[in-house]
Design a protein around this motif. Structure first.
Motif, PDB file in Angstrom:
ATOM      1  N   LEU A 303      -4.958  -7.788  -0.794  1.00 35.86           N
ATOM      2  CA  LEU A 303      -3.548  -7.879  -0.450  1.00 35.86           C
ATOM      3  C   LEU A 303      -2.713  -6.919  -1.285  1.00 35.86           C
ATOM      4  CD1 LEU A 303      -1.724  -9.391   1.483  1.00 35.86           C
ATOM      5  CD2 LEU A 303      -1.475 -11.195  -0.249  1.00 35.86           C
ATOM      6  N   GLN A 304      -3.083  -6.785  -2.549  1.00 28.76           N
ATOM      7  CA  GLN A 304      -2.356  -5.866  -3.431  1.00 28.76           C
ATOM      8  C   GLN A 304      -2.434  -4.428  -2.921  1.00 28.76           C
ATOM      9  OE1 GLN A 304      -2.376  -5.621  -8.087  1.00 28.76           O
ATOM     10  NE2 GLN A 304      -4.188  -4.543  -7.343  1.00 28.76           N
ATOM     11  N   ILE A 305      -3.626  -3.972  -2.560  1.00 31.29           N
ATOM     12  CA  ILE A 305      -3.799  -2.606  -2.051  1.00 31.29           C
ATOM     13  C   ILE A 305      -3.136  -2.458  -0.688  1.00 31.29           C
ATOM     14  CG2 ILE A 305      -5.491  -0.931  -1.222  1.00 31.29           C
ATOM     15  CD1 ILE A 305      -5.338  -1.038  -4.235  1.00 31.29           C
ATOM     16  N   GLU A 306      -3.284  -3.452   0.168  1.00 32.30           N
ATOM     17  CA  GLU A 306      -2.658  -3.412   1.489  1.00 32.30           C
ATOM     18  C   GLU A 306      -1.144  -3.258   1.365  1.00 32.30           C
ATOM     19  OE1 GLU A 306      -1.699  -6.796   4.724  1.00 32.30           O
ATOM     20  OE2 GLU A 306      -3.853  -6.508   4.366  1.00 32.30           O
ATOM     21  N   ARG A 307      -0.543  -3.979   0.433  1.00 35.05           N
ATOM     22  CA  ARG A 307       0.902  -3.905   0.238  1.00 35.05           C
ATOM     23  C   ARG A 307       1.324  -2.573  -0.375  1.00 35.05           C
ATOM     24  NH1 ARG A 307       1.721 -10.202  -1.757  1.00 35.05           N
ATOM     25  NH2 ARG A 307       1.995 -11.054   0.349  1.00 35.05           N
ATOM     26  N   PHE A 308       0.500  -2.044  -1.279  1.00 31.87           N
ATOM     27  CA  PHE A 308       0.789  -0.718  -1.838  1.00 31.87           C
ATOM     28  C   PHE A 308       0.772   0.331  -0.735  1.00 31.87           C
ATOM     29  CE2 PHE A 308      -1.132   3.234  -3.679  1.00 31.87           C
ATOM     30  CZ  PHE A 308       0.004   3.663  -4.353  1.00 31.87           C
ATOM     31  N   VAL A 309      -0.217   0.267   0.123  1.00 34.35           N
ATOM     32  CA  VAL A 309      -0.308   1.210   1.242  1.00 34.35           C
ATOM     33  C   VAL A 309       0.917   1.090   2.138  1.00 34.35           C
ATOM     34  CG1 VAL A 309      -1.588   1.753   3.361  1.00 34.35           C
ATOM     35  CG2 VAL A 309      -2.824   1.356   1.212  1.00 34.35           C
ATOM     36  N   ASP A 310       1.302  -0.133   2.474  1.00 32.53           N
ATOM     37  CA  ASP A 310       2.463  -0.342   3.344  1.00 32.53           C
ATOM     38  C   ASP A 310       3.746   0.177   2.697  1.00 32.53           C
ATOM     39  OD1 ASP A 310       0.958  -1.427   5.358  1.00 32.53           O
ATOM     40  OD2 ASP A 310       1.355  -3.514   4.814  1.00 32.53           O
ATOM     41  N   CYS A 311       3.872  -0.009   1.371  1.00 30.45           N
ATOM     42  CA  CYS A 311       5.042   0.525   0.672  1.00 30.45           C
ATOM     43  C   CYS A 311       5.102   2.043   0.809  1.00 30.45           C
ATOM     44  CB  CYS A 311       5.003   0.146  -0.807  1.00 30.45           C
ATOM     45  SG  CYS A 311       5.351  -1.588  -1.152  1.00 30.45           S
ATOM     46  N   CYS A 312       3.970   2.687   0.602  1.00 30.86           N
ATOM     47  CA  CYS A 312       3.920   4.148   0.693  1.00 30.86           C
ATOM     48  C   CYS A 312       4.228   4.638   2.102  1.00 30.86           C
ATOM     49  CB  CYS A 312       2.541   4.653   0.255  1.00 30.86           C
ATOM     50  SG  CYS A 312       2.129   4.297  -1.466  1.00 30.86           S
ATOM     51  N   LEU A 313       3.801   3.896   3.107  1.00 29.86           N
ATOM     52  CA  LEU A 313       3.966   4.332   4.497  1.00 29.86           C
ATOM     53  C   LEU A 313       5.322   3.954   5.084  1.00 29.86           C
ATOM     54  CD1 LEU A 313       0.425   3.498   5.972  1.00 29.86           C
ATOM     55  CD2 LEU A 313       1.309   5.741   5.315  1.00 29.86           C
ATOM     56  N   THR A 314       5.916   2.880   4.597  1.00 25.84           N
ATOM     57  CA  THR A 314       7.138   2.381   5.218  1.00 25.84           C
ATOM     58  C   THR A 314       8.376   2.491   4.343  1.00 25.84           C
ATOM     59  OG1 THR A 314       6.862   0.097   4.425  1.00 25.84           O
ATOM     60  CG2 THR A 314       5.742   0.711   6.495  1.00 25.84           C
ATOM     61  N   GLY A 315       8.182   2.681   3.044  1.00 26.59           N
ATOM     62  CA  GLY A 315       9.329   2.748   2.147  1.00 26.59           C
ATOM     63  C   GLY A 315       9.787   1.413   1.606  1.00 26.59           C
TER      64      GLY A 315
END
Length: 347
Positions: A303-315
């Motif tokens: 979940l931590q990595i998934e959320r980091f990825v989403d932050c990078c992709l969505t802002g």
């Protein structure tokens, strides 16, 4: 924003191979792991072969120059967190850096300042924030169910859990032992639930009683002859809002449980133990205990990595911030300094 996050991995040890890379792969076509770097080329090559990563490097600066990356996972020993993170940020990459933030407060501050200046995300591998227990309890806290959280207890204690691999017992490379390795997780969890209050005074003690002796190793045999970190740390932190935290953490201690990772928080309307989650309140002239009937089973690392990825992709904003990293580093370093001087430290 890009549609596919191009990721580089710095440090090819177990946290990269067992946590970061598999978690990125679970994100599917959102992520492409482009490169891996380790000063030991054989380790980098092994990780690259296992997960079909195209580029292998032994110098992260060369990796950042030669390969276009959007984000970097910093999975190195603690000594190299700051220089690697700063270089990656300067190269235009978002960064998730494993805990602790750094070796010193000045490094954590420089990392935060760099992220702010270049406009890139910097977050830390404080994965316990992403556990279902913490997520549920944070909702209760934010809704005022526990009232004013004024006290907490933090435990990260192993009976015989000195790591028998890596550099966890090397003070020069890690900065310390259980406090900076496992204690940091539970300390961050308590601070997160308490909304990261501003620290005021710190008193710490450390012990090196068992690590320098040959003994039973439940996490493999450690190099007891070159053991240079504490095997136990204890401390008290007070905050400017009047709150306090009692902390105890150990790689090895003569206690009952083989491994205890827990946080207890106390407020004026209720309290809770976090692992496992149980909430304590008084309602309708009755003392009651509340336990969840169901919690999500999704892994906190994933979940931590998934959320980091989403932050990078969505802002969207990461859960762990650079400023919180500075506060966490201040407390850790103050506990060590207090232990060395034998005096409480005013922050």
């Amino acid at each position: 924003m890009t549609n596919v996050l191009r990721v580089g991995i710095v440090g090819a040890g177990s946290i990269a191979s067992d946590v970061h890379v598999p978690a990125y792969l679970k994100c599917g076509d959102k992520v492409e792991i482009v490169a891996v770097c380790d000063i030991v080329r054989a380790k980098a090559e092994q990780l690259a072969e296992k997960f079909s990563i195209a580029h292998v490097f032994t110098d992260y600066k060369e990796m950042l120059q030669k390969v276009h990356l959007d984000a970097v996972s910093v999975c190195t020993p603690n000594k190299f967190h700051a220089p690697t993170t700063i270089a990656a940020l300067e190269a235009g990459c978002h960064v998730i850096c494993e805990k602790p933030p750094a070796m010193t407060v000045a490094e954590a501050e420089q990392m935060a300042a760099t992220a702010a200046r270049v406009g890139k995300y910097l977050t830390y591998g404080l994965n316990y924030r992403h556990t279902p227990e913490v997520e549920v309890l944070k909702r209760f806290v934010d809704a005022g169910e526990l009232g004013d959280l004024y006290a907490a207890r933090v435990h990260a204690v192993r009976r015989r859990g000195i790591p028998g691999w890596g550099v966890f017992t090397n003070k020069e490379l890690q900065g310390g032992g259980p406090l900076i390795d496992i204690g940091v997780h539970m300390l961050d969890t308590a601070l997160y639930l308490m909304d990261y209050p501003e620290p005021d005074c710190v008193l710490g003690v450390t012990y090196q009683k068992l690590g320098t002796k040959r003994g039973v190793g439940l996490l493999g045999a450690w190099d007891w002859q070159n053991y240079s970190v504490e095997d136990m740390a204890r401390g008290m932190i007070t905050f400017k809002n009047g709150a306090s935290i009692l902390l105890e953490t150990a790689f090895a201690a003569n206690v009952g449980p083989l491994d205890k990772m827990d946080v207890t928080v106390m407020g004026d309307r209720g309290g809770a133990d976090v692992f496992p989650l149980k909430i304590y309140q008084e309602k309708h002239d009755t003392l009651i205990d509340i336990t969840p009937a169901h919690l999500s089973e999704k892994g906190n690392h994933d979940l931590q990595i998934e959320r980091f990825v989403d932050c990078c992709l969505t802002g969207s904003q990461p859960l762990s911030t650079p400023q919180q990293g500075i506060v966490l580093q201040k407390i850790i370093n103050a506990l060590y300094e207090s232990a060395e001087t034998g005096k409480a430290l005013q922050l």
